[in-house]
Write an enzyme that holds these catalytic residues in place. Structure first.
Site, mmCIF file in Angstrom:
data_model
loop_
_atom_site.group_PDB
_atom_site.id
_atom_site.type_symbol
_atom_site.label_atom_id
_atom_site.label_comp_id
_atom_site.label_asym_id
_atom_site.label_seq_id
_atom_site.Cartn_x
_atom_site.Cartn_y
_atom_site.Cartn_z
ATOM 1 C CD GLU B 73 -1.767 -2.360 1.651
ATOM 2 O OE1 GLU B 73 -0.591 -2.592 2.010
ATOM 3 O OE2 GLU B 73 -2.680 -3.207 1.731
ATOM 4 C CG HIS B 142 -10.224 -7.446 8.039
ATOM 5 N ND1 HIS B 142 -9.298 -8.008 8.874
ATOM 6 C CD2 HIS B 142 -9.706 -7.552 6.790
ATOM 7 C CE1 HIS B 142 -8.273 -8.455 8.165
ATOM 8 N NE2 HIS B 142 -8.490 -8.179 6.889
#
Lengths: 338, 347
Positions: B73, B142
């Site tokens: 990322e 998450h």
């Protein structure tokens, strides 16, 4: 406790490659001497507290920026670090705007919003200087991506130091650069110190160039104290990028004569080590080799005169320039904000 | 009338933005899926991201514009900043907002600051799309929302749509915008449907939506908290309590006027948010009302948020974690003096 790793000797002298003609060499000398004189002023003004904030000088690595930039087109991109003065000067950022920025004046490259660590000038291909170690690596990669997509033939060079090779973005950037076959040069300016830690105490491989093998990336290690060597190595990497050959990790070995920042007492750098590297100072090395490269001492003296005048004029103008107004604080956070 | 899910509305906005401007590119992990594989027919567009939001785009626009990245990322976010600075309009996907930590430097220190620290001569027209929200039994890493991590940073804009039409219109605006925009997509809203215009009609930032008009109390909520609030409003209406629901839609910029106007009308406020309570958007909006709307208040400003704990996994715990409708009903009654107070923490 870490023990010192044995690092192979730094390359010394130009590797195979043609020596540029005297006028091109003299231009590189001009660039190097400008960096040196500019940062001498920064050092003195910083010590006198005339320049606010942090200052990171470039003493010892002048041949790298001068050599690399001579291998670039004017529209090629570079991304720089907080030790950015040399990169900016070599890429063509106006001295007066740089001095103005260091003084925090409205005439600065960022109208006084950036400071010494954040010099930029889009018009000459200087994407900007980033204060976070290694941050410029993926940004240069992004500029290379734009060049690929738009077919401009531009190359992007990411400058970073030896300490930056431990950052995640160095590795992530290297992997993505290979995946995309991007026209980017990862230019490691190995000045042998990551802040206050000598390279023998932080590097896991023998050389920084060795790290490229994990990414199957072409790599080269060359002398960064001699401008001809730096230029020749950069030219090979830049041509590879421009002709579709993808990225290169280029390690140019120099030595940081100054501390991490101006005011750093350098207690971690043995004086005899500094003295030994002083013998290979890129500017005196150039002056010593000038006659055999077809450059007269008169020509060198003329350059020295011009450089002194240009640096004097830049700092004099910056000292006279106005500070921003308090309301300027609010400008340029966004392009538009309702 | 044509109805689209939030997921399909986002996909349509991406298609229309990419058709309108060849400089718009997408980058992310398996946003196509199958990476470069071409040895069997299902590989291209196998995923479209984990929720299928970008499915079909690689087939339509090619891998040069819909780029599957490595799981890196920081690397591709940094590349997006550099690409945005030099003339592209990248839309990057952070698969879950919980992964913000690994790409945060690129948003916090580069995307957000390039314009300011380089003196206004550069711009970073990039969009970070990311997935937020609890309710998927996905556990602590998450399920977060983290709106405030990005809204806190000057230089970033933050957008949190709660319906399909808003998602499409706001994403079109985000992609056309010249500043870096963080676009939050709630995973539990992806399958929610409503009428969405086929034509690309951008919705301006900084304009709140009055989701429900009412006279007794103002609820301020975004994304899934809007749904919870609507359900609560239905129950409360049966008791004769008439709440107004304001959805700011964008947190930066924030439509302060819409919030203050509603508070001036009702005199009672409940801010509902499934984010953590400390240094949050709920706190921020409460402070705004205290500063600018105090004279309108008939009772203290109340916040109903998740507790200050990570998001738990076990279904009864996760359900207890969220500001579901019954809690909102109780909080509204308490605010209006019609029932017992409910706290957001134990004891």
């Amino acid at each position: 406790m870490s023990t010192a790793r044995t690092i192979p000797p730094a390359p010394n002298g130009a590797a195979a490659g043609e020596t540029p003609p005297p006028d091109a060499l003299l231009a590189m000398y001009t660039t190097m001497l400008t960096m040196r004189r500019f940062d001498e002023r920064v050092r003195d003004l910083s010590a006198a507290k005339a320049i606010p904030g942090y200052a990171h000088t470039y003493f010892g690595s002048e041949a790298i920026a001068a050599g690399v930039m001579a291998a670039l087109r004017p529209d090629d991109w570079i991304a720089s670090t907080y030790r950015c003065h040399g990169h900016a000067i070599a890429k063509g950022v106006a001295l007066e705007a740089m001095a103005g920025e260091l003084y925090g004046r409205t005439t600065g490259t960022a109208k006084g919003k950036g400071g010494s660590m954040h010099v930029s000038d889009f018009d000459v291909g200087m994407l900007g200087a980033f204060g976070i170690v290694a941050a410029g690596i993926p940004i240069a990669l992004g500029a290379a991506l734009t060049a690929m997509r738009k077919g401009t033939g531009q190359v992007a060079v990411a400058f970073f130091g030896d300490g930056a090779v431990h950052q995640g973005v160095f590795h992530e950037g290297a992997g993505l650069a290979m995946l995309w076959n991007a026209p980017v040069v990862l230019l490691c300016e190995n000045n042998q110190y990551a802040e206050a830690t000598a390279i023998e105490y932080h590097l896991n491989t023998s050389t920084i160039a060795d790290m490229a093998c994990a990414y199957a990336m072409p790599a080269e290690r060359a002398d960064g104290m001699d401008v001809v060597s730096a230029y020749a190595a950069a030219r090979r990497a830049v041509e590879r990028a421009r002709t579709g050959g993808g990225p290169t990790l280029l390690e140019l070995v120099s030595y940081r004569f100054s501390g991490q920042y101006e005011g750093d007492a350098q207690g971690y750098q043995p004086p005899e080590e500094i003295a030994r590297w002083r013998e290979r100072d890129p500017i005196t090395t150039f002056e010593r080799l000038a006659p055999e490269r077809g450059i007269s001492t008169e020509a060198l003296a003329r350059v020295a005169d011009e450089v002194d005048r240009a640096v004097d004029a830049a700092f004099a103008a910056a000292e006279r320039a106005p500070f921003p107004e308090p309301d300027d604080l609010f400008d340029d956070v966004y392009v538009s904000y309702p | 009338m044509r109805e689209l899910t939030v997921k399909d509305a986002i996909n349509e906005a991406l298609v229309q933005a990419m058709e309108a401007d060849p400089d718009v590119i997408l980058m992310g992990e398996d946003i196509a899926g199958g990476a470069g594989r071409d040895d069997h027919p299902g590989a291209l567009d196998a995923w479209g991201g984990p929720f299928g939001v970008t499915k079909g785009l690689a087939t339509r626009f090619g891998r040069e514009r819909v780029m599957d990245t490595t799981i890196a990322e920081a690397g591709f976010f940094g590349a997006a900043v550099g690409a945005a600075m030099t003339g592209l309009r990248p839309v990057v996907e952070l698969m879950y907002v919980d992964f913000a930590g690994v790409a945060y430097d690129q948003m916090l220190n580069q995307a957000a600051k390039v314009r300011y620290m380089f003196g206004g001569k550069q711009k970073v027209p990039m969009v970070m799309r990311t997935v937020v929200g609890a309710g998927f039994r996905a556990g602590a890493e998450h399920s977060q929302t983290l709106y405030s991590l990005f809204t806190h940073v000057p230089g970033l804009k933050t957008v949190a749509p709660s319906s399909a039409a808003d998602a499409k219109g706001l994403l079109l605006t985000a992609i056309q915008d010249d500043d870096p925009v963080v676009f939050f997509e709630h995973k539990r809203l992806y399958m929610e449907k409503e009428h969405v215009d086929e034509a690309p009609v951008p919705i301006p930032f900084g304009v709140a939506k009055v989701v429900r008009e009412g006279r007794d109390l103002t609820i301020i909520a975004v994304q899934r908290a809007v749904q919870f609030s609507l359900a609560a409003a239905h129950t409360l209406a049966e008791e004769g309590i008439d709440v107004e629901i304001i959805d700011p839609r964008t947190y930066s910029p924030l439509d302060e006027r819409a919030i203050l106007t509603s508070v001036a009308k009702t005199g009672h406020v409940l801010i509902v948010d499934e984010s953590y309570p400390r240094c949050s958007l709920a706190t921020d909006i409460a402070a705004l009302i205290a500063d600018e709307g105090f004279d309108s208040l008939k009772a203290p400003v109340k916040r109903l948020t998740a507790p200050h704990t990570p998001v738990p996994f076990s279904p009864p715990l996760e359900d207890a974690y969220l500001p579901l409708a019954p809690k909102i009903v109780a909080a509204v009654r308490a605010q209006l003096g019609a029932g017992a107070a409910i706290g957001t923490r134990r004891g």
